[in-house]
Design a protein around this motif. Structure first.
Motif, short mmCIF file in Angstrom:
data_model
loop_
_atom_site.label_atom_id
_atom_site.label_comp_id
_atom_site.label_asym_id
_atom_site.label_seq_id
_atom_site.Cartn_x
_atom_site.Cartn_y
_atom_site.Cartn_z
N ARG A 87 24.58 -15.76 57.87
CA ARG A 87 24.28 -16.32 59.19
C ARG A 87 24.46 -15.29 60.30
N PHE A 88 25.12 -14.18 59.98
CA PHE A 88 25.30 -13.10 60.95
C PHE A 88 24.58 -11.83 60.49
N GLY A 89 23.67 -12.00 59.54
CA GLY A 89 22.86 -10.88 59.09
C GLY A 89 23.52 -9.98 58.07
N ALA A 90 24.66 -10.36 57.52
CA ALA A 90 25.36 -9.53 56.54
C ALA A 90 24.84 -9.83 55.14
N ASP A 91 24.90 -8.84 54.28
CA ASP A 91 24.44 -8.98 52.90
C ASP A 91 25.63 -9.26 51.99
N PRO A 92 25.71 -10.44 51.37
CA PRO A 92 26.85 -10.79 50.49
C PRO A 92 27.03 -9.84 49.31
N GLN A 93 25.97 -9.14 48.93
CA GLN A 93 26.09 -8.20 47.81
C GLN A 93 27.08 -7.08 48.11
N ARG A 94 27.32 -6.83 49.38
CA ARG A 94 28.20 -5.73 49.75
C ARG A 94 29.64 -5.96 49.33
N TRP A 95 30.08 -7.22 49.27
CA TRP A 95 31.47 -7.51 48.87
C TRP A 95 31.54 -8.31 47.57
N GLU A 96 30.45 -8.38 46.85
CA GLU A 96 30.44 -9.11 45.59
C GLU A 96 31.47 -8.56 44.59
N VAL A 97 31.67 -7.25 44.61
CA VAL A 97 32.62 -6.64 43.68
C VAL A 97 34.03 -7.17 43.91
N PHE A 98 34.37 -7.51 45.16
CA PHE A 98 35.71 -8.04 45.44
C PHE A 98 35.88 -9.44 44.86
N ALA A 99 34.81 -10.23 44.93
CA ALA A 99 34.87 -11.56 44.32
C ALA A 99 35.06 -11.44 42.82
#
Length: 412
Positions: free
Chosen positions: A208-220
């Motif tokens: 919703r703020f233009g960020a790509d969730p793939q960038r922190w997927e490794v932390f999940a």
């Protein structure tokens, strides 16, 4: 493209499966209390969770059920069931009878409602494109799936907090060391779950703020994967931790057995009668691993017998010289006594080998205390003496000091 799922999740599944087999083996031997049953259920559901999200398995489950991404729904339902099982296990560890059941029934009721809501929302979400490695990050922006995810995460977060609360409450008062350590490890595992929740909430908010969730997927993935490993270890370590303790104790005894060898060997060569079982060589002696407790006890006894056999050759001036040198070197307490005794023994062995006249005093430092300690304490003491006998510069200097006047002559 492969992701961390391809590496970490199969490891999690294998560890959970191995832990489940270990606990089931224990149940066959008679322990089937509710806490153990829920522990086995938690391990089974966790193994299912990580098996289902292995990419190769993911595709086959979808084909078997005839629904795209069905493996995700089943896996996340297993996560909720796993979390509930851990809560119930802790409840039955801490309480019993009706008291435990009252605390368990409302948790079960909440989870039943959550699972029904999750299934409904997932089927309505319209996630029709198969995403084997990044399903959550890809679909978190869908309105219905984001609601589904919030329900899932809220339930998961609540269970992690409940586990943290119960484990932190009872770990300090646990009477069993490995149970206490296991509870603390479960706290670390639950903290990994919190990292996973934060990353998944970011999956919902970020787009919703233009960020790509793939960038922190490794932390999940790391939060979930490593958190589960710590949890599995914490769940099972009360059962197998005792073997770690025993292995550590055996290694310490074996190390002591080897460290005593130089002192023991010198004494038994000087007084062969002290040796009950004749040793063929140092290598054979080191490889004789059976009956270690008996062999170590024999070695301690034979060293003390060897010291007694040297009594006529013990010189007071050597002990006094060693004590002065040890004090100058900054040694005190047990280290000082060990250096003195080692110096007395080494000098006595030399005098006996050179066929010198026996000493007139014939006393051994701290000799009167020998035999008053248990084997463990005596072993610790003699290891210090053996180390000083082998390498201490204080001992070497004391032994090379000029002999007293009573040793000027030799036997004819």
């Amino acid at each position: 493209m492969k992701s961390l799922n391809d590496i970490l999740y199969p490891i999690d599944a294998a560890i959970a499966g191995a832990a489940l087999l270990f606990k089931l083996h224990g149940m066959r031997r008679g322990r089937r209390d509710p806490a153990t049953v829920f522990l086995c259920l938690a391990l089974f559901l966790l193994a299912c969770t990580y098996t289902l999200v292995i990419p190769a398995v993911f595709v086959k489950v979808d084909a078997l059920l005839g629904t795209t991404n069905a493996a995700v729904l089943v896996s996340q339902c297993c996560v909720i069931g796993y979390s509930l099982s851990i809560q119930l296990m802790l409840v039955y560890w801490a309480f019993s009878g009706r008291q435990a059941w009252r605390r368990a029934v409302w948790r079960i009721s909440i989870v039943a409602v959550v699972l029904a809501v999750m299934v409904t929302l997932f089927l309505l979400a319209g996630a029709n494109e198969q995403r084997v490695r990044d399903f959550v990050a890809h679909y978190a922006g869908l309105p219905i799936y984001s609601v589904y995810l919030l329900v899932y995460l809220a339930t998961f977060l609540g269970s992690r907090i409940d586990v943290l609360r119960l484990a932190m409450r009872y770990a300090p008062v646990s009477g069993r060391p490995w149970l206490r350590r296991g509870l603390y490890l479960m706290c670390i595992g639950a903290s990994g779950g919190l990292v996973y929740v934060i990353a998944r909430i970011a999956d919902i908010i970020g787009p919703r703020f233009g960020a790509d969730p793939q960038r922190w997927e490794v932390f999940a993935q790391l939060g979930a994967g490593l958190g589960s490993i710590f949890t599995i270890i914490g769940l099972t370590i009360p059962s197998w931790g005792i073997y770690v303790t025993r292995a550590g104790q055996w290694m310490r005894r074996y190390h002591a057995y080897l460290r005593l060898y130089p002192l023991w060997n010198a004494l038994r060569l000087a007084s062969p009668d002290i040796e009950l079982h004749k040793s063929r060589s140092r290598i054979v002696d080191a490889l004789a691993l059976r009956d270690l407790n008996y062999r170590l006890t024999r070695r301690v006894v034979e060293i003390n017998d060897g010291r007694l056999a040297l009594r006529p050759y013990i010189r007071a001036d050597v002990g006094e010289s060693a004590a002065r040198l040890a004090q100058d070197a900054g040694l005190d307490d047990e280290d000082l006594v060990a250096a003195v005794q080692a110096a007395e023994i080494k000098a006595a062995l030399r005098d006996k080998e050179l066929n010198r006249e026996p000493s007139l005093d014939g006393s051994i430092s701290e000799l009167d205390q020998d035999g008053t300690h248990d084997v463990r304490t005596e072993t610790t003491r003699l290891v210090k003496v053996a180390d000083a006998f082998r390498v201490s510069p204080v001992v070497a200097a004391a032994v090379t000091a000029p002999a007293g006047p009573q040793l000027a002559g030799k036997r004819s």
